[in-house]
Each structure stands twice: as C-alpha cells, then as structure tokens.
Design a protein around this motif. Structure first.
Motif, PDB file in Angstrom:
ATOM      1  N   ALA A  92       0.839  -1.200   0.000  1.00 20.03           N
ATOM      2  CA  ALA A  92       0.000   0.000   0.000  1.00 20.03           C
ATOM      3  C   ALA A  92       0.873   1.249   0.000  1.00 20.03           C
ATOM      4  CB  ALA A  92      -0.912   0.007   1.225  1.00 20.03           C
ATOM      5  N   ASP A  93       0.423   2.298  -0.660  1.00 18.32           N
ATOM      6  CA  ASP A  93       1.182   3.550  -0.666  1.00 18.32           C
ATOM      7  C   ASP A  93       1.346   4.113   0.737  1.00 18.32           C
ATOM      8  OD1 ASP A  93       1.395   3.457  -3.421  1.00 18.32           O
ATOM      9  OD2 ASP A  93      -0.298   4.811  -3.788  1.00 18.32           O
ATOM     10  N   SER A  94       0.397   3.828   1.613  1.00 17.56           N
ATOM     11  CA  SER A  94       0.429   4.349   2.982  1.00 17.56           C
ATOM     12  C   SER A  94       1.255   3.483   3.935  1.00 17.56           C
ATOM     13  CB  SER A  94      -0.999   4.470   3.518  1.00 17.56           C
ATOM     14  OG  SER A  94      -1.689   3.236   3.377  1.00 17.56           O
ATOM     15  N   SER A  95       1.870   2.410   3.432  1.00 17.34           N
ATOM     16  CA  SER A  95       2.682   1.549   4.289  1.00 17.34           C
ATOM     17  C   SER A  95       3.824   2.341   4.924  1.00 17.34           C
ATOM     18  CB  SER A  95       3.237   0.383   3.482  1.00 17.34           C
ATOM     19  OG  SER A  95       4.207  -0.337   4.212  1.00 17.34           O
ATOM     20  N   ILE A  96       4.569   3.056   4.105  1.00 18.22           N
ATOM     21  CA  ILE A  96       5.618   3.963   4.578  1.00 18.22           C
ATOM     22  C   ILE A  96       5.276   5.325   3.988  1.00 18.22           C
ATOM     23  CG2 ILE A  96       8.086   4.487   4.600  1.00 18.22           C
ATOM     24  CD1 ILE A  96       8.662   1.519   4.323  1.00 18.22           C
ATOM     25  N   PRO A  97       4.558   6.153   4.732  1.00 24.68           N
ATOM     26  CA  PRO A  97       3.966   7.357   4.138  1.00 24.68           C
ATOM     27  C   PRO A  97       5.006   8.445   3.847  1.00 24.68           C
ATOM     28  CG  PRO A  97       3.597   7.340   6.502  1.00 24.68           C
ATOM     29  CD  PRO A  97       4.224   6.005   6.160  1.00 24.68           C
ATOM     30  N   ILE A  98       4.822   9.099   2.715  1.00 26.95           N
ATOM     31  CA  ILE A  98       5.636  10.292   2.429  1.00 26.95           C
ATOM     32  C   ILE A  98       4.855  11.556   2.781  1.00 26.95           C
ATOM     33  CG2 ILE A  98       7.016   9.151   0.666  1.00 26.95           C
ATOM     34  CD1 ILE A  98       5.272  10.535  -1.439  1.00 26.95           C
ATOM     35  N   LEU A  99       3.550  11.378   3.044  1.00 27.33           N
ATOM     36  CA  LEU A  99       2.695  12.473   3.501  1.00 27.33           C
ATOM     37  C   LEU A  99       1.704  11.890   4.489  1.00 27.33           C
ATOM     38  CD1 LEU A  99       1.891  15.535   2.961  1.00 27.33           C
ATOM     39  CD2 LEU A  99       0.112  14.596   1.463  1.00 27.33           C
ATOM     40  N   SER A 100       1.618  12.476   5.696  1.00 27.92           N
ATOM     41  CA  SER A 100       0.656  12.028   6.684  1.00 27.92           C
ATOM     42  C   SER A 100      -0.223  13.209   7.065  1.00 27.92           C
ATOM     43  CB  SER A 100       1.361  11.470   7.927  1.00 27.92           C
ATOM     44  OG  SER A 100       0.419  10.923   8.824  1.00 27.92           O
ATOM     45  N   GLU A 101      -1.516  13.075   6.828  1.00 27.03           N
ATOM     46  CA  GLU A 101      -2.433  14.211   6.882  1.00 27.03           C
ATOM     47  C   GLU A 101      -1.876  15.279   5.941  1.00 27.03           C
ATOM     48  OE1 GLU A 101      -4.988  16.762  10.175  1.00 27.03           O
ATOM     49  OE2 GLU A 101      -3.636  15.196  10.861  1.00 27.03           O
ATOM     50  N   ASN A 102      -1.477  16.453   6.462  1.00 25.57           N
ATOM     51  CA  ASN A 102      -0.893  17.479   5.588  1.00 25.57           C
ATOM     52  C   ASN A 102       0.608  17.644   5.810  1.00 25.57           C
ATOM     53  OD1 ASN A 102      -3.323  18.264   4.275  1.00 25.57           O
ATOM     54  ND2 ASN A 102      -3.925  19.432   6.089  1.00 25.57           N
ATOM     55  N   THR A 103       1.225  16.685   6.489  1.00 27.08           N
ATOM     56  CA  THR A 103       2.640  16.808   6.874  1.00 27.08           C
ATOM     57  C   THR A 103       3.527  15.941   5.992  1.00 27.08           C
ATOM     58  OG1 THR A 103       2.007  17.222   9.186  1.00 27.08           O
ATOM     59  CG2 THR A 103       4.278  16.542   8.760  1.00 27.08           C
ATOM     60  N   ARG A 109      11.048   9.730   1.870  1.00 25.12           N
ATOM     61  CA  ARG A 109      11.050   9.971   0.425  1.00 25.12           C
ATOM     62  C   ARG A 109      12.192   9.215  -0.253  1.00 25.12           C
ATOM     63  NH1 ARG A 109       7.611  13.642  -1.404  1.00 25.12           N
ATOM     64  NH2 ARG A 109       8.686  13.559  -3.418  1.00 25.12           N
ATOM     65  N   ASP A 110      11.891   8.675  -1.422  1.00 23.77           N
ATOM     66  CA  ASP A 110      12.905   8.048  -2.268  1.00 23.77           C
ATOM     67  C   ASP A 110      13.668   6.932  -1.552  1.00 23.77           C
ATOM     68  OD1 ASP A 110      12.274   9.885  -4.348  1.00 23.77           O
ATOM     69  OD2 ASP A 110      13.561  11.383  -3.394  1.00 23.77           O
ATOM     70  N   LEU A 111      12.947   6.109  -0.783  1.00 23.06           N
ATOM     71  CA  LEU A 111      13.596   4.997  -0.093  1.00 23.06           C
ATOM     72  C   LEU A 111      13.984   3.910  -1.090  1.00 23.06           C
ATOM     73  CD1 LEU A 111      11.457   4.433   3.127  1.00 23.06           C
ATOM     74  CD2 LEU A 111      13.541   5.798   2.867  1.00 23.06           C
ATOM     75  N   ASP A 112      15.156   3.319  -0.874  1.00 23.15           N
ATOM     76  CA  ASP A 112      15.532   2.214  -1.747  1.00 23.15           C
ATOM     77  C   ASP A 112      14.898   0.919  -1.225  1.00 23.15           C
ATOM     78  OD1 ASP A 112      17.150   1.140   0.324  1.00 23.15           O
ATOM     79  OD2 ASP A 112      18.876   2.289  -0.356  1.00 23.15           O
ATOM     80  N   PRO A 113      14.811  -0.097  -2.054  1.00 16.30           N
ATOM     81  CA  PRO A 113      14.172  -1.351  -1.642  1.00 16.30           C
ATOM     82  C   PRO A 113      14.812  -1.970  -0.399  1.00 16.30           C
ATOM     83  CG  PRO A 113      14.450  -1.308  -4.023  1.00 16.30           C
ATOM     84  CD  PRO A 113      15.192  -0.114  -3.492  1.00 16.30           C
ATOM     85  N   LYS A 114      16.107  -1.784  -0.223  1.00 11.25           N
ATOM     86  CA  LYS A 114      16.789  -2.369   0.928  1.00 11.25           C
ATOM     87  C   LYS A 114      16.266  -1.782   2.233  1.00 11.25           C
ATOM     88  CE  LYS A 114      21.394  -3.162   2.879  1.00 11.25           C
ATOM     89  NZ  LYS A 114      22.866  -2.957   2.690  1.00 11.25           N
ATOM     90  N   GLU A 115      16.066  -0.463   2.281  1.00 11.49           N
ATOM     91  CA  GLU A 115      15.556   0.169   3.488  1.00 11.49           C
ATOM     92  C   GLU A 115      14.105  -0.229   3.748  1.00 11.49           C
ATOM     93  OE1 GLU A 115      14.846   2.278   6.903  1.00 11.49           O
ATOM     94  OE2 GLU A 115      16.760   1.687   6.005  1.00 11.49           O
ATOM     95  N   ARG A 116      13.322  -0.295   2.726  1.00 11.61           N
ATOM     96  CA  ARG A 116      11.932  -0.723   2.895  1.00 11.61           C
ATOM     97  C   ARG A 116      11.872  -2.145   3.443  1.00 11.61           C
ATOM     98  NH1 ARG A 116       8.543   2.980   0.244  1.00 11.61           N
ATOM     99  NH2 ARG A 116       6.789   1.574   0.605  1.00 11.61           N
TER     100      ARG A 116
END
Length: 246
Positions: A92-103, A109-116
C-alpha cells in the motif's frame, strides 16, 4: 562500551498477558511513537511525531487496561507508524507514508528497496508473526478467538471536525459490530459504524488477514484521542469497552 540497542531498537512487539483466558485477542498497531535515533526523526520535529501522525494517542493505555479487565492477551507495537504502518499491507502507498495528513515526511522519500525491506523485517513481520503464532496455538488447542484492534483518531482531520466519540469498524463481523455500536451509544455517546473510515483489504491488514482470512470475528475500535489522552480517560474507556464487547 557498546550502545544499548534494546533502547534504540526494541523488539517489534510488546506482548501483554500472553496466557490470558479470555476469547478476546487485542492488537494495538499504533501504540508507540518511537523512532530510533539514527533516523533523525525522519526529518520531523518531535512536536510533529508526538501528534496523531506518529502514533494513536491513548490507544496503548486503553489496550493495556482492557487486557487486564478482560484477562485478554494484547499485542502492542513498539515503533512509530511513520516508519512503517503495521495496519497497512506492505504494497500500500500508505505503508511507509511520504505524507501524513498534511505533513510531508522527508525521511520516507525516495527509499531504496533495501531500506523498505529492513523496516518490514524489523518491525512489520515480527509483530504479525507473533499474532499469527498466538492464533495458530489457539486453533490447535480448540480455543475461541475474537479480535479487537484498538485505535484512536484525531478530532479534526484536514480542517474538518469529526462528530463521533468513537467508531466501530467491521467487514464480515457486521452483527457483532452493529451490536457494539448500539451498546456504546446507550451512554449518550455519538458512536458510528465504519467511521472515521471503512475496512478495505487494500488499506487495512489486521482485520482482513488475522480476522476474515481465518473466519474469526474481528472488529477495529476507533476512540477519539482527546477522550483517552490521560489515565482517567483511558481507564474510563477500558471499563466501558469491557462492559459491552462480549
């Protein structure tokens, strides 16, 4: 002397009362706002992490107190939902959010597959493996299981005031969910079914995977965070839920 990694990198899940005799199994996927120091707060000030975007305020305390009242096992997260959300599928896009509510969340941002993969390995998989193992053991022993996921929601979301004191979210467990809405509403509270959102397999994990896929009754309880932000509120809601969930 080496750093105490148990502080910076605790176990992914805190298991409370694992041998509880109740049929209820409690989960609290957003119990903690902890972010290991090496992540530098994901680029956010502590005041932002302490808000609802970082965790479900009051949910952990309600879960612990409800566990004691019901004699139920409880599984609580030990990491912030901003690192990886334990109640979202990994794709899901919200698994590791780049935006939460308006923050915006700069550190996501731009996480590589290894970090995920690292976050999933350290935080997501151990939590759900613990829940799975517990439910497998119950099934082996012929013990019933009813899942209650405990969450909290912010009173105002993106500038819109939410009118509910609590919500009861369900999919397959409609009869139980409607009954619980009615019971909670008898206290003069504004309680709604499937608010402030609806269960969706594409955006939710615990109820579909641990509940529906096993054929188990499963509900997600959302409580307005300002009602449980202190000990008195958490105790009051734990007592209220203990009296009506069965």
């Amino acid at each position: 002397m080496p750093a105490d990694t148990t502080v910076d990198w605790p176990e992914a899940v805190e298991i409370v009362n694992p041998h509880g005799r109740s049929p209820f199994v409690l989960t609290c996927e957003h119990a903690s706002r902890h972010i290991p120091p090496e992540y530098k707060g994901l680029g956010l000030p502590e005041a932002e992490i302490a808000r609802h975007i970082g965790w479900d305020i009051g949910a952990a305390e309600v879960t612990r107190r409800l566990s004691a009242r019901l004699d139920a096992p409880a599984f609580l997260s030990n990491y912030s939902r901003l690192l990886i959300d334990l109640n979202r599928p990994l794709d899901a896009d919200s698994s590791i959010p780049i935006l939460s509510e308006n923050t915006p969340i700069p550190g996501n941002r731009d996480l590589d597959p290894k970090e995920r993969a690292l976050r999933a390995e350290r935080m997501f998989h151990p939590f759900h493996a613990a829940v799975t193992a517990h439910l497998d053991e119950r099934r082996r022993l012929g013990r019933p299981a009813r899942i209650l996921a405990i969450h909290s929601f912010t009173p105002v979301f993106k500038g819109v005031k939410r009118p509910w004191h609590a919500g009861v979210l369900f999919s397959h467990s409609r009869d139980w969910g409607v009954e619980l809405v009615e019971k909670l509403g008898r206290d003069g509270l504004t309680v709604a079914a499937n608010q402030p959102y609806v269960i969706d397999r594409a955006e939710d994990y615990t109820i579909p995977i641990h509940g529906e896929d096993r054929g188990l009754p499963a509900l997600l309880i959302e409580i307005r965070q300002d009602l449980i932000a202190d000990e008195a509120g958490a105790e009051a809601w734990a007592a209220r839920l203990a009296g009506v969930v069965g």
